[in-house]
Enzyme design. Structure first.
Site, PDB file in Angstrom:
ATOM      1  N   ARG A 133       1.175  -1.267   0.022  1.00  0.00           N
ATOM      2  CA  ARG A 133      -0.080  -0.196  -0.173  1.00  0.00           C
ATOM      3  C   ARG A 133       0.655   1.524   0.404  1.00  0.00           C
ATOM      4  NH1 ARG A 133      -3.267  -3.016  -1.496  1.00  0.00           N
ATOM      5  NH2 ARG A 133      -5.287  -3.395  -0.767  1.00  0.00           N
ATOM      6  N   ASP A 190       4.320  -0.053  -7.077  1.00  0.00           N
ATOM      7  CA  ASP A 190       3.119  -0.913  -7.795  1.00  0.00           C
ATOM      8  C   ASP A 190       1.759   0.106  -7.257  1.00  0.00           C
ATOM      9  OD1 ASP A 190       1.502  -2.331  -9.259  1.00  0.00           O
ATOM     10  OD2 ASP A 190       0.926  -3.473  -7.979  1.00  0.00           O
ATOM     11  N   GLU A 200      -2.628   7.715  -5.553  1.00  0.00           N
ATOM     12  CA  GLU A 200      -3.095   6.853  -6.769  1.00  0.00           C
ATOM     13  C   GLU A 200      -4.511   6.919  -6.738  1.00  0.00           C
ATOM     14  OE1 GLU A 200      -1.791   2.138  -5.368  1.00  0.00           O
ATOM     15  OE2 GLU A 200      -4.142   1.904  -5.839  1.00  0.00           O
ATOM     16  N   HIS A 236      -0.926  -0.200 -10.182  1.00  0.00           N
ATOM     17  CA  HIS A 236      -1.386  -1.259  -9.044  1.00  0.00           C
ATOM     18  C   HIS A 236      -1.841  -2.569  -9.907  1.00  0.00           C
ATOM     19  CE1 HIS A 236      -3.208  -1.306  -4.587  1.00  0.00           C
ATOM     20  NE2 HIS A 236      -3.299  -2.460  -5.517  1.00  0.00           N
TER      21      HIS A 236
HETATM   22  P1  NAI Z   1      -1.377 -11.272   4.464  1.00  0.00           P
HETATM   23  O1  NAI Z   1      -2.154 -11.156   6.459  1.00  0.00           O
HETATM   24  O2  NAI Z   1      -1.413 -12.685   4.294  1.00  0.00           O
HETATM   25  O3  NAI Z   1       0.171 -10.895   5.466  1.00  0.00           O
HETATM   26  C1  NAI Z   1       0.282  -9.795   5.882  1.00  0.00           C
HETATM   27  C2  NAI Z   1       1.465 -10.238   7.394  1.00  0.00           C
HETATM   28  O4  NAI Z   1       2.072  -8.997   7.479  1.00  0.00           O
HETATM   29  C3  NAI Z   1       1.183 -10.989   8.224  1.00  0.00           C
HETATM   30  O5  NAI Z   1       2.632 -12.756   8.945  1.00  0.00           O
HETATM   31  C4  NAI Z   1       1.375  -9.857   9.846  1.00  0.00           C
HETATM   32  O6  NAI Z   1       1.675 -10.502  10.450  1.00  0.00           O
HETATM   33  C5  NAI Z   1       2.197  -8.638   9.572  1.00  0.00           C
HETATM   34  N1  NAI Z   1       1.801  -7.764  10.091  1.00  0.00           N
HETATM   35  C6  NAI Z   1       0.819  -6.984  10.338  1.00  0.00           C
HETATM   36  N2  NAI Z   1       1.597  -5.611  10.306  1.00  0.00           N
HETATM   37  C7  NAI Z   1       2.997  -5.570  10.704  1.00  0.00           C
HETATM   38  C8  NAI Z   1       4.134  -4.758  11.023  1.00  0.00           C
HETATM   39  N3  NAI Z   1       3.153  -3.208  11.525  1.00  0.00           N
HETATM   40  N4  NAI Z   1       4.935  -5.004  10.707  1.00  0.00           N
HETATM   41  C9  NAI Z   1       5.554  -5.819  10.024  1.00  0.00           C
HETATM   42  N5  NAI Z   1       4.371  -7.107  10.069  1.00  0.00           N
HETATM   43  C10 NAI Z   1       3.700  -6.951   9.933  1.00  0.00           C
HETATM   44  O7  NAI Z   1      -1.744 -10.402   3.737  1.00  0.00           O
HETATM   45  P2  NAI Z   1      -0.808 -10.610   2.374  1.00  0.00           P
HETATM   46  O8  NAI Z   1      -1.609 -11.439   1.296  1.00  0.00           O
HETATM   47  O9  NAI Z   1       0.494 -11.212   1.971  1.00  0.00           O
HETATM   48  O10 NAI Z   1      -0.413  -9.240   1.667  1.00  0.00           O
HETATM   49  C11 NAI Z   1       0.524  -8.272   1.995  1.00  0.00           C
HETATM   50  C12 NAI Z   1      -0.369  -7.075   1.432  1.00  0.00           C
HETATM   51  O11 NAI Z   1      -0.108  -6.822  -0.153  1.00  0.00           O
HETATM   52  C13 NAI Z   1      -1.710  -6.556   2.067  1.00  0.00           C
HETATM   53  O12 NAI Z   1      -1.830  -6.177   2.784  1.00  0.00           O
HETATM   54  C14 NAI Z   1      -1.947  -5.822   0.871  1.00  0.00           C
HETATM   55  O13 NAI Z   1      -2.092  -4.397   1.108  1.00  0.00           O
HETATM   56  C15 NAI Z   1      -0.870  -5.852  -0.157  1.00  0.00           C
HETATM   57  N6  NAI Z   1      -1.374  -6.075  -1.825  1.00  0.00           N
HETATM   58  C16 NAI Z   1      -1.525  -5.411  -2.693  1.00  0.00           C
HETATM   59  C17 NAI Z   1      -1.611  -6.253  -4.180  1.00  0.00           C
HETATM   60  C18 NAI Z   1      -1.246  -5.798  -5.384  1.00  0.00           C
HETATM   61  O14 NAI Z   1      -1.879  -6.355  -6.378  1.00  0.00           O
HETATM   62  N7  NAI Z   1      -0.544  -4.973  -5.449  1.00  0.00           N
HETATM   63  C19 NAI Z   1      -2.856  -6.711  -4.328  1.00  0.00           C
HETATM   64  C20 NAI Z   1      -2.761  -8.532  -2.911  1.00  0.00           C
HETATM   65  C21 NAI Z   1      -2.868  -7.774  -1.661  1.00  0.00           C
END
Ligand code: NAI
Length: 329
Positions: free
Chosen positions: A233, A257, A262, A294
């Site tokens: 994000r 990305d 955005e 994105h």
């Molecule tokens: P997920 O929920 O599986 O993993 C997120 C991880 O971040 C968790 O292990 C959590 O413990 C950790 N976390 C939370 N707060 C934290 C902090 N303050 N410091 C360090 N670690 C922390 O989520 P997933 O599916 O891996 O997605 C991650 C991010 O990717 C999403 O939140 C979203 O923003 C982004 N995303 C981007 C896309 C794109 O097209 N560019 C598409 C889908 C997701």
């Protein structure tokens, strides 16, 4: 049910039409805002994308029109006022996971393209300039990569980079033991990760704790010439501070990305407009910055899954069944 699908981009329309059989779709290419909410008149449900506005005033307007369901075509939900949705009795469901591999692979594509200067090489060769000066990269093998957030996407990035022979550091309050065992991932604090990594990649949600975690102070602690890649994000990064880091060489490359402003730019063709955003205008002047709009999720597999889960969520509501993907406050 009648469903208004806002931000129904051309790239996803055929996937939605194929997956959603039991409902009547009204595909609307424009974004959902207070000005466009009226287009949902006569619909029971509204489906939105990450760039749509589902803040309190918009939800109030939808509720007045009789909308009872909000089907997100995304995993992230920071664009939705869940509290207001609950007050209004609007149910909200998301697509919790579509293709972590798609985002992880795009992340590594950004790293490789920046490292080996592929956009620059491509443009040069189209101009019949076959010289190699200025195109020197580095071996990924043996380099240290810091992964911030080792959930579904971060774990996939770790797996790919382990294959390249990188050393992997991670920062996440939750330690994923299987990454430690399989890939030798070492969990450390964010400051240490900044100090030790040649590349830092972000895979965590935006929250008050993570907002602007890349800022003047953290950039100062990073290795000189560090590569940063953000596919999570935009507001994880203070873009103005990153520009300063790029100008003084502290940041060696930046792949993004996502961008904190955005909403008014990404997903749309602005090629006929005068660019009003001076921050992105400055970013576009750097040879060592690579921006995509994105698109990390944009694979056939991910689009199929998003459409299928959206259809499933609508079916659950229509049949009065519990929806496992519903979001509660
Ligand atoms: P997920 O929920 O599986 O993993 C997120 C991880 O971040 C968790 O292990 C959590 O413990 C950790 N976390 C939370 N707060 C934290 C902090 N303050 N410091 C360090 N670690 C922390 O989520 P997933 O599916 O891996 O997605 C991650 C991010 O990717 C999403 O939140 C979203 O923003 C982004 N995303 C981007 C896309 C794109 O097209 N560019 C598409 C889908 C997701």
């Amino acid at each position: 049910m009648k469903v208004s699908v806002f931000s129904a981009h051309k790239f996803e329309q055929s996937y939605l039409e194929e997956a959603v059989h039991n409902h009547q779709l009204r595909l609307i290419e424009t974004r959902l805002t207070t000005n466009t909410a009226g287009l949902a008149e006569g619909c029971d449900a509204v489906s939105v994308f990450v760039s749509d506005d589902a803040s309190a005033p918009v939800l109030e307007k939808l509720s007045r029109l009789g909308v009872k369901y909000l089907a997100l075509r995304s995993a992230g939900f920071n664009h939705v006022d869940l509290q207001k949705a609950e007050e209004l009795g609007i149910k909200v469901a998301r697509v919790p996971e579509y293709s972590p591999a798609a985002i992880a692979e795009h992340t590594v594509a950004l790293m490789l393209a920046l490292n080996r200067k592929l956009p620059r090489a491509h443009h040069r060769i189209r101009d019949l300039n076959f010289s190699l000066d200025g195109l020197v990269g580095f071996d990924m093998e043996g380099k240290t990569v810091g992964i911030v957030g080792t959930g579904k996407i971060g774990s996939k990035v770790a797996a790919i980079l382990h294959g390249f022979g990188c050393h992997i550091l991670a920062y996440d309050p939750y330690v994923n033991e299987s990454l430690v065992k399989k890939y030798g991932v070492k969990y450390i604090d964010f400051e240490e990760l900044c100090q030790s990594s040649h590349i830092i990649s972000f895979h965590l949600p935006l929250s008050p704790a993570s907002r602007y975690m890349v800022n003047k102070e953290s950039i100062k602690k990073m290795k000189k010439g560090v590569m940063l890649v953000n596919t999570s994000r935009g507001a994880l990064v203070n873009t103005v501070d990153v520009i300063e880091g790029l100008k003084n060489g502290q940041i060696g490359a930046m792949g993004m990305d996502v961008y904190e402003e955005e909403e008014d730019l990404f997903f749309e063709d602005h090629s006929e407009d005068i660019l009003q955003d001076d921050v992105i205008a400055r970013l576009l002047t750097f040879q060592n910055v690579l921006i995509t709009s994105h698109q990390a999720f944009l694979t056939k597999e991910a689009l199929e899954k998003i459409a299928e889960v959206t259809a499933f969520n609508l079916d659950c509501w229509d049949k009065n069944k519990p929806c496992p993907n519903e979001l509660n406050v």
